[in-house]
Design a protein around this motif. Structure first.
Motif, PDB file in Angstrom:
ATOM      1  N   ASP A 102       0.844  -1.075  -0.031  1.00 47.84           N
ATOM      2  CA  ASP A 102       0.161  -0.151  -0.108  1.00 47.84           C
ATOM      3  C   ASP A 102       0.783   1.158  -0.016  1.00 47.84           C
ATOM      4  O   ASP A 102       0.659   2.253  -0.697  1.00 47.84           O
ATOM      5  CB  ASP A 102      -0.638   0.034   1.306  1.00 47.84           C
ATOM      6  N   MET A 103       2.058   1.319   0.811  1.00 47.09           N
ATOM      7  CA  MET A 103       2.733   2.448   0.746  1.00 47.09           C
ATOM      8  C   MET A 103       3.498   2.608  -0.470  1.00 47.09           C
ATOM      9  O   MET A 103       3.523   3.695  -1.161  1.00 47.09           O
ATOM     10  CB  MET A 103       4.097   2.274   1.758  1.00 47.09           C
ATOM     11  N   ILE A 104       3.952   1.593  -1.212  1.00 49.61           N
ATOM     12  CA  ILE A 104       4.334   1.852  -2.750  1.00 49.61           C
ATOM     13  C   ILE A 104       3.240   2.101  -3.621  1.00 49.61           C
ATOM     14  O   ILE A 104       3.562   3.194  -4.509  1.00 49.61           O
ATOM     15  CB  ILE A 104       4.949   0.568  -2.931  1.00 49.61           C
ATOM     16  N   ARG A 105       2.133   1.862  -3.408  1.00 51.06           N
ATOM     17  CA  ARG A 105       1.077   2.027  -4.597  1.00 51.06           C
ATOM     18  C   ARG A 105       0.586   3.502  -4.352  1.00 51.06           C
ATOM     19  O   ARG A 105       0.367   4.298  -5.222  1.00 51.06           O
ATOM     20  CB  ARG A 105      -0.085   1.048  -4.487  1.00 51.06           C
ATOM     21  N   THR A 106       0.520   3.966  -2.867  1.00 52.16           N
ATOM     22  CA  THR A 106      -0.001   5.241  -2.708  1.00 52.16           C
ATOM     23  C   THR A 106       0.850   6.216  -2.476  1.00 52.16           C
ATOM     24  O   THR A 106       0.646   7.474  -2.601  1.00 52.16           O
ATOM     25  CB  THR A 106      -0.912   5.237  -1.287  1.00 52.16           C
ATOM     26  N   LYS A 107       2.252   5.847  -2.311  1.00 44.91           N
ATOM     27  CA  LYS A 107       3.261   6.871  -2.221  1.00 44.91           C
ATOM     28  C   LYS A 107       3.293   7.601  -0.932  1.00 44.91           C
ATOM     29  O   LYS A 107       3.377   8.901  -0.781  1.00 44.91           O
ATOM     30  CB  LYS A 107       3.583   7.670  -3.181  1.00 44.91           C
ATOM     31  N   LYS A 108       2.516   6.929   0.075  1.00 47.71           N
ATOM     32  CA  LYS A 108       2.174   7.594   1.533  1.00 47.71           C
ATOM     33  C   LYS A 108       2.911   6.810   2.569  1.00 47.71           C
ATOM     34  O   LYS A 108       2.893   5.657   2.246  1.00 47.71           O
ATOM     35  CB  LYS A 108       0.763   8.027   1.563  1.00 47.71           C
ATOM     36  N   TRP A 109       3.177   7.442   3.854  1.00 49.31           N
ATOM     37  CA  TRP A 109       3.535   6.629   4.957  1.00 49.31           C
ATOM     38  C   TRP A 109       2.203   5.772   5.246  1.00 49.31           C
ATOM     39  O   TRP A 109       1.044   6.406   5.317  1.00 49.31           O
ATOM     40  CB  TRP A 109       4.004   7.542   6.083  1.00 49.31           C
ATOM     41  N   ALA A 110       2.438   4.644   5.587  1.00 48.44           N
ATOM     42  CA  ALA A 110       1.342   3.798   6.369  1.00 48.44           C
ATOM     43  C   ALA A 110       0.625   4.198   7.510  1.00 48.44           C
ATOM     44  O   ALA A 110       1.204   5.188   8.365  1.00 48.44           O
ATOM     45  CB  ALA A 110       1.896   2.555   6.766  1.00 48.44           C
ATOM     46  N   PHE A 111      -0.628   4.262   7.434  1.00 49.15           N
ATOM     47  CA  PHE A 111      -1.551   4.997   8.598  1.00 49.15           C
ATOM     48  C   PHE A 111      -1.205   6.454   8.696  1.00 49.15           C
ATOM     49  O   PHE A 111      -1.476   7.042   9.719  1.00 49.15           O
ATOM     50  CB  PHE A 111      -1.080   4.257   9.826  1.00 49.15           C
ATOM     51  N   SER A 112      -1.091   7.135   7.724  1.00 48.19           N
ATOM     52  CA  SER A 112      -0.921   8.739   7.499  1.00 48.19           C
ATOM     53  C   SER A 112      -2.282   9.303   8.052  1.00 48.19           C
ATOM     54  O   SER A 112      -2.209  10.276   8.456  1.00 48.19           O
ATOM     55  CB  SER A 112      -0.324   9.084   6.327  1.00 48.19           C
ATOM     56  N   GLU A 113      -3.227   8.896   7.719  1.00 53.12           N
ATOM     57  CA  GLU A 113      -4.400   9.262   8.098  1.00 53.12           C
ATOM     58  C   GLU A 113      -5.023   9.250   9.573  1.00 53.12           C
ATOM     59  O   GLU A 113      -6.012   9.931   9.999  1.00 53.12           O
ATOM     60  CB  GLU A 113      -5.681   8.682   7.208  1.00 53.12           C
ATOM     61  N   PHE A 114      -4.370   8.481  10.214  1.00 51.16           N
ATOM     62  CA  PHE A 114      -4.583   8.400  11.778  1.00 51.16           C
ATOM     63  C   PHE A 114      -3.643   9.535  12.340  1.00 51.16           C
ATOM     64  O   PHE A 114      -2.628   9.092  12.992  1.00 51.16           O
ATOM     65  CB  PHE A 114      -4.104   6.851  12.040  1.00 51.16           C
ATOM     66  N   LYS A 115      -4.035  10.719  12.387  1.00 47.43           N
ATOM     67  CA  LYS A 115      -3.295  11.676  12.693  1.00 47.43           C
ATOM     68  C   LYS A 115      -2.911  11.940  14.072  1.00 47.43           C
ATOM     69  O   LYS A 115      -1.877  12.348  14.823  1.00 47.43           O
ATOM     70  CB  LYS A 115      -3.811  13.133  11.997  1.00 47.43           C
ATOM     71  N   THR A 116      -3.979  11.256  14.734  1.00 51.61           N
ATOM     72  CA  THR A 116      -3.591  11.486  16.571  1.00 51.61           C
ATOM     73  C   THR A 116      -3.130  10.399  17.221  1.00 51.61           C
ATOM     74  O   THR A 116      -3.007  10.492  18.381  1.00 51.61           O
ATOM     75  CB  THR A 116      -5.278  11.630  17.061  1.00 51.61           C
ATOM     76  N   GLU A 117      -2.816   9.195  16.333  1.00 51.18           N
ATOM     77  CA  GLU A 117      -2.092   8.045  16.873  1.00 51.18           C
ATOM     78  C   GLU A 117      -0.622   8.437  17.070  1.00 51.18           C
ATOM     79  O   GLU A 117       0.024   8.895  16.062  1.00 51.18           O
ATOM     80  CB  GLU A 117      -2.538   6.843  16.012  1.00 51.18           C
ATOM     81  N   PRO A 118      -0.134   7.925  18.308  1.00 46.91           N
ATOM     82  CA  PRO A 118       1.303   8.004  18.396  1.00 46.91           C
ATOM     83  C   PRO A 118       1.986   7.074  17.352  1.00 46.91           C
ATOM     84  O   PRO A 118       1.559   5.948  16.975  1.00 46.91           O
ATOM     85  CB  PRO A 118       1.625   7.661  20.120  1.00 46.91           C
ATOM     86  N   ARG A 119       3.275   7.468  17.243  1.00 51.70           N
ATOM     87  CA  ARG A 119       4.082   6.404  16.483  1.00 51.70           C
ATOM     88  C   ARG A 119       4.336   5.043  16.895  1.00 51.70           C
ATOM     89  O   ARG A 119       4.375   4.106  16.249  1.00 51.70           O
ATOM     90  CB  ARG A 119       5.720   6.914  16.264  1.00 51.70           C
ATOM     91  N   TYR A 120       4.390   4.687  18.242  1.00 53.31           N
ATOM     92  CA  TYR A 120       4.607   3.275  18.743  1.00 53.31           C
ATOM     93  C   TYR A 120       3.250   2.435  18.411  1.00 53.31           C
ATOM     94  O   TYR A 120       3.371   1.359  18.036  1.00 53.31           O
ATOM     95  CB  TYR A 120       4.742   3.341  20.262  1.00 53.31           C
TER      96      TYR A 120
END
Length: 232
Positions: free
Chosen positions: A128-146
Motif C-alpha cells: 500500500d505504501m508503494i502504491r499510494t506513495k504515502k506513509w502507512a496509517f498517515s490518516e491516523f493523525k492523532t495516533e502516536p508512532r509506537y
C-alpha cells in the motif's frame, strides 16, 4: 492393549481436529457437539485404562484446560477454540512419555500464527505504501508512532477476498479523526456484507486456528501416524 488405546486416542484427536478445521475454514463456526462427542469418548477411554493414569496426567489435564480457558478469557482465541483445547486435553493429555501434547501444540501454533500474521500484514502495508506513495496509517493523525508501528505488524487495509475479519478502527462521529481499535475486547468478527465490501477499512484477520492445531498435531504425531499406516 495400552498401545491400542493410545492409537485410538491419536485417531480421535486427528479426526476431531480435521472435522473442526473444515468447519472453521468455511464458516468460522463449529458445533459444540463435536467437542462434546470426541471429548466424551476420550473421557471414557480414561475410565477404560485408569491404571495408566498418573499424577503427571492429571497435572497435564489441569494445566492444559487452564490455558484453554485463559486464552479465551483474554480473547486470544474464541470459545470454540477453548472447547477444542479442552477436548484435546481429555483425549491425549500426555504423549511420548512426558510431553503435554495440548501445551506443545498450542505453543507451536501460537508461534506459527503470529509469525505468518506479521509477515502478511507487513507485506500488504508495504504494498500500500508503494502504491499510494504515502506513509502507512498517515490518516491516523492523532495516533502516536509506537501504535502505528504496532499497527504495521498487526493490521492492514481490507482486501476484497477477505471475509472473516475484525474492524481495527474505532467508530467516530468525526470521520476525519481516525483511531485504532486493534485487540479490543468489544470487536467482533464482521459478517455483515456492507462491512465486508468496505475496502477502505483497516482490519485484523481471524485465522482458522483449528486448522493450525490439526497441522501441528499431524507434525508432532507423524511417527505414530506412519506406524499406524504401516500396521494397517
Amino acid at each position: 492393549m495400552e498401545a491400542d488405546i493410545v492409537q485410538i486416542r491419536i485417531i480421535l484427536l486427528l479426526v476431531m481436529l480435521g472435522i473442526g478445521g473444515v468447519c472453521d475454514f468455511k464458516t468460522r463456526k463449529i458445533p459444540d457437539i463435536l467437542w462434546l462427542v470426541f471429548g466424551g469418548i476420550g473421557a471414557i477411554l480414561h475410565i477404560w485404562d485408569y491404571h495408566t493414569i498418573t499424577s503427571y496426567h492429571i497435572l497435564a489435564i489441569i494445566t492444559s484446560s487452564f490455558v484453554g480457558v485463559a486464552i479465551w478469557r483474554w480473547r486470544i482465541a474464541g470459545l470454540a477454540d477453548c472447547f477444542a483445547i479442552i477436548a484435546m486435553t481429555v483425549i491425549l493429555p500426555v504423549h511420548y512419555e512426558f510431553v503435554m501434547m495440548p501445551i506443545m501444540i498450542l505453543a507451536m501454533v501460537f508461534f506459527i500464527v503470529v509469525f505468518c500474521t506479521m509477515v502478511y500484514n507487513i507485506s500488504l502495508n508495504l504494498t500500500d505504501m508503494i502504491r499510494t506513495k504515502k506513509w502507512a496509517f498517515s490518516e491516523f493523525k492523532t495516533e502516536p508512532r509506537y501504535r502505528k508501528a504496532f499497527a504495521f505488524l498487526s493490521i492492514h487495509r481490507k482486501r476484497k477476498r477477505e471475509k472473516f475479519v475484525i474492524s481495527a478502527e474505532n467508530n467516530s462521529i468525526d470521520k476525519d479523526v481516525k483511531s485504532f481499535a486493534f485487540l479490543s475486547s468489544k470487536n467482533k468478527i464482521c459478517r455483515d456484507n456492507q462491512i465486508e465490501s468496505n475496502n477502505e477499512l483497516y482490519i485484523q484477520n481471524v485465522p482458522p486456528l483449528i486448522i493450525f492445531l490439526f497441522g501441528v498435531a499431524v507434525f508432532l504425531l507423524l511417527p505414530e501416524i506412519l506406524l499406524l499406516i504401516n500396521t494397517s
